[in-house]
Scaffold this motif. Structure first.
Motif, mmCIF file in Angstrom:
data_model
loop_
_atom_site.group_PDB
_atom_site.id
_atom_site.type_symbol
_atom_site.label_atom_id
_atom_site.label_comp_id
_atom_site.label_asym_id
_atom_site.label_seq_id
_atom_site.Cartn_x
_atom_site.Cartn_y
_atom_site.Cartn_z
ATOM 1 N N ALA A 239 1.152 -1.278 -0.302
ATOM 2 C CA ALA A 239 0.012 0.038 0.007
ATOM 3 C C ALA A 239 0.876 1.341 -0.303
ATOM 4 O O ALA A 239 0.435 2.372 -0.577
ATOM 5 C CB ALA A 239 -0.767 0.085 1.269
ATOM 6 N N ILE A 277 -5.799 4.288 7.567
ATOM 7 C CA ILE A 277 -5.563 2.449 6.873
ATOM 8 C C ILE A 277 -5.427 1.799 7.708
ATOM 9 O O ILE A 277 -5.823 1.892 8.904
ATOM 10 C CB ILE A 277 -3.784 2.945 6.519
ATOM 11 N N CYS A 290 -5.255 -4.682 3.393
ATOM 12 C CA CYS A 290 -5.279 -4.071 4.002
ATOM 13 C C CYS A 290 -5.697 -2.692 2.537
ATOM 14 O O CYS A 290 -6.086 -2.969 1.635
ATOM 15 C CB CYS A 290 -3.732 -3.252 3.317
ATOM 16 N N VAL A 292 -6.981 1.359 1.948
ATOM 17 C CA VAL A 292 -6.551 2.439 3.034
ATOM 18 C C VAL A 292 -7.268 3.829 2.214
ATOM 19 O O VAL A 292 -7.919 3.313 1.037
ATOM 20 C CB VAL A 292 -4.687 3.003 1.585
#
Length: 448
Positions: A239, A277, A290, A292
């Motif tokens: 990310a 995040i 992940c 974001v």
């Protein structure tokens, strides 16, 4: 019959009425700020405003927002979360006799998250007054402005007059996320000759504002034990690589902005922010996922579809040769703001002229109102871009908005209340209250 003019005697009565009601106004603001009106939790704060408007005798419209009613409208931004309890509240003053121009006074009561409370000097939802400032989340952005609008109308009534035109006092949500609260009032049919939003601006006029795109980067990989970390895909580290690529796009867009007819003289008007995040499940497991949440500014006139395509292309390019993301490229999920920039046009000049007069009367000055070009955005875009209603922001002095120890200067709140009362009087015109008292009582403004 023509509306009453704002002569010096009437203006003096209005100014005194603001002062007479100011202690009650500060108490009202304190109670309002104490309600944690975070996203999807705005109900109690809307109840507070609706009750206050009903107590003043306004016709109150309090409705649940249906996304299906808004999805086809320009400016719509998709919602991620439970929107089933979302409401808008509008209180309307109907004059006995219409002689002037109509007005929307809009405030938003949604506030951004407070963050770790231990990083505040005082609890964010336990308002404290120190050295002429009120501290608390939402005190500046923008509950003080909303309260000033309500109490400006109170002051007119206390001074023995009322607006000689229809006035909508609108309490909306989602200003910090999508703007759908404001959009819902327009979908509901509320219109006026001008709209004033008393956002905290330290008495400057927002001549222009950027737009914004919200999106989520959704990265997915393969979880493994850290002992064999090279065999997995660390979604959190990947990310960061995508974020760096988007920072490059931000720099490119700001380089292009130097040629923009409005923002060409503004240094770095467009800001990319990776604002939230979340990812991973265990300290000893390579994170397989992940998310974001990101924000990217856009210029007035910038095509949103083209801007989204550029962002998607940037993410794809950053993933193409990436050791992990080349096989599982991130998704770009559009949510929240899908907002165009907005520049005030000549149609706003009459309202700005009246506000200049109100400003001069309030501060006893011949100095012109200062203007600025915002690198953020407000709800004014809906009115000006899509519905032909001149709309601008002007409001009190506030500090640490969206930060710790948010605060609003109370003298500026008093000044704003007086200025809004003068503006309403000049823009809408005035009827004498004895004309109201001789009528049928509908919409009577009752003061406690």
């Amino acid at each position: 019959m023509t509306a009453l003019t704002l002569d010096e005697n009437t203006a003096a009565r209005i100014a005194q009425a603001v002062d007479d009601g100011f202690d009650a106004q500060i108490g009202f603001l304190r109670d309002f700020v104490a309600i944690p009106s975070l996203r999807f939790q705005e109900g109690p704060a809307q109840d507070f405003v609706a009750d206050a408007l009903r107590a003043r005798g306004y016709s109150v419209d309090d409705w649940t927002i249906r996304l299906a009613d808004l999805e086809s409208l320009p400016g719509f931004g998709p919602i991620m979360g439970d929107f089933s309890r979302a409401r808008s509240v509008v209180g309307t003053h109907h004059p006995v006799e219409v002689k002037g121009r109509s007005l929307i006074l809009q405030g938003h009561l949604d506030v951004v998250p407070e963050g770790p409370t231990e990083m505040w000097t005082h609890p964010p939802f336990d308002p404290v007054i120190e050295d002429g400032w009120m501290y608390g989340r939402g005190a500046g952005d923008m509950k003080a402005g909303t309260v000033a609008a309500i109490f400006a109308l109170d002051a007119l009534a206390r001074a023995g007059v009322e607006p000689a035109a229809r006035v909508h006092v609108q309490s909306v949500i989602e200003e910090e996320s999508t703007g759908l609260g404001a959009l819902s009032t327009l979908q509901r049919g509320y219109r006026a000759d001008a709209a004033v939003l008393p956002e905290p601006s330290d008495f400057t006029i927002n001549r222009a504002q950027v737009g914004a795109l919200w999106f989520r980067l959704r990265l997915r990989g393969r979880p493994v034990h850290v002992a064999v970390a090279g065999e997995g895909s660390n979604a959190i580290l990947a990310a960061h690589d995508v974020i760096r690529a988007l920072q490059g796009l931000e720099a490119d867009w700001n380089a292009r902005a130097t040629q923009h007819p409005v923002y060409g003289d503004v240094a770095h008007p467009l800001n990319f922010n990776a604002g939230k995040i979340s990812g991973g499940d265990w300290a000893s497991s390579v994170p397989a996922w992940c998310d974001v949440d990101c924000r990217m500014g856009v210029l007035p006139g910038q095509d949103l579809a083209e801007a989204r395509a550029e962002i998607e292309a940037c993410v794809a390019a950053a993933s193409r040769d990436h050791p992990f993301l080349s096989n599982t490229p991130p998704q770009v999920i559009w949510n929240g703001f899908q907002a165009e920039g907005y520049v005030l046009g000549a149609d706003a000049d009459p309202a700005l002229g009246v506000m200049q007069s109100a400003y001069a009367r309030t501060f006893e000055t011949d100095a012109p109102l200062q203007e600025r070009k915002m690198t953020a955005l407000t709800d004014t875009r809906f009115y000006g871009l899509y519905y032909g209603i001149p709309a601008f922001c002007i409001g009190p002095r506030a500090e640490n908005i969206h930060g710790f120890d948010e605060r609003v200067d109370l003298q500026s709140v008093r000044d704003l209340t007086r200025m809004l009362a003068f503006f309403i009087a000049e823009w809408c015109g005035l009827n004498p209250r004895n004309q109201r008292d001789a009528g049928d009582g509908c919409g009577v403004h009752r003061l406690g």
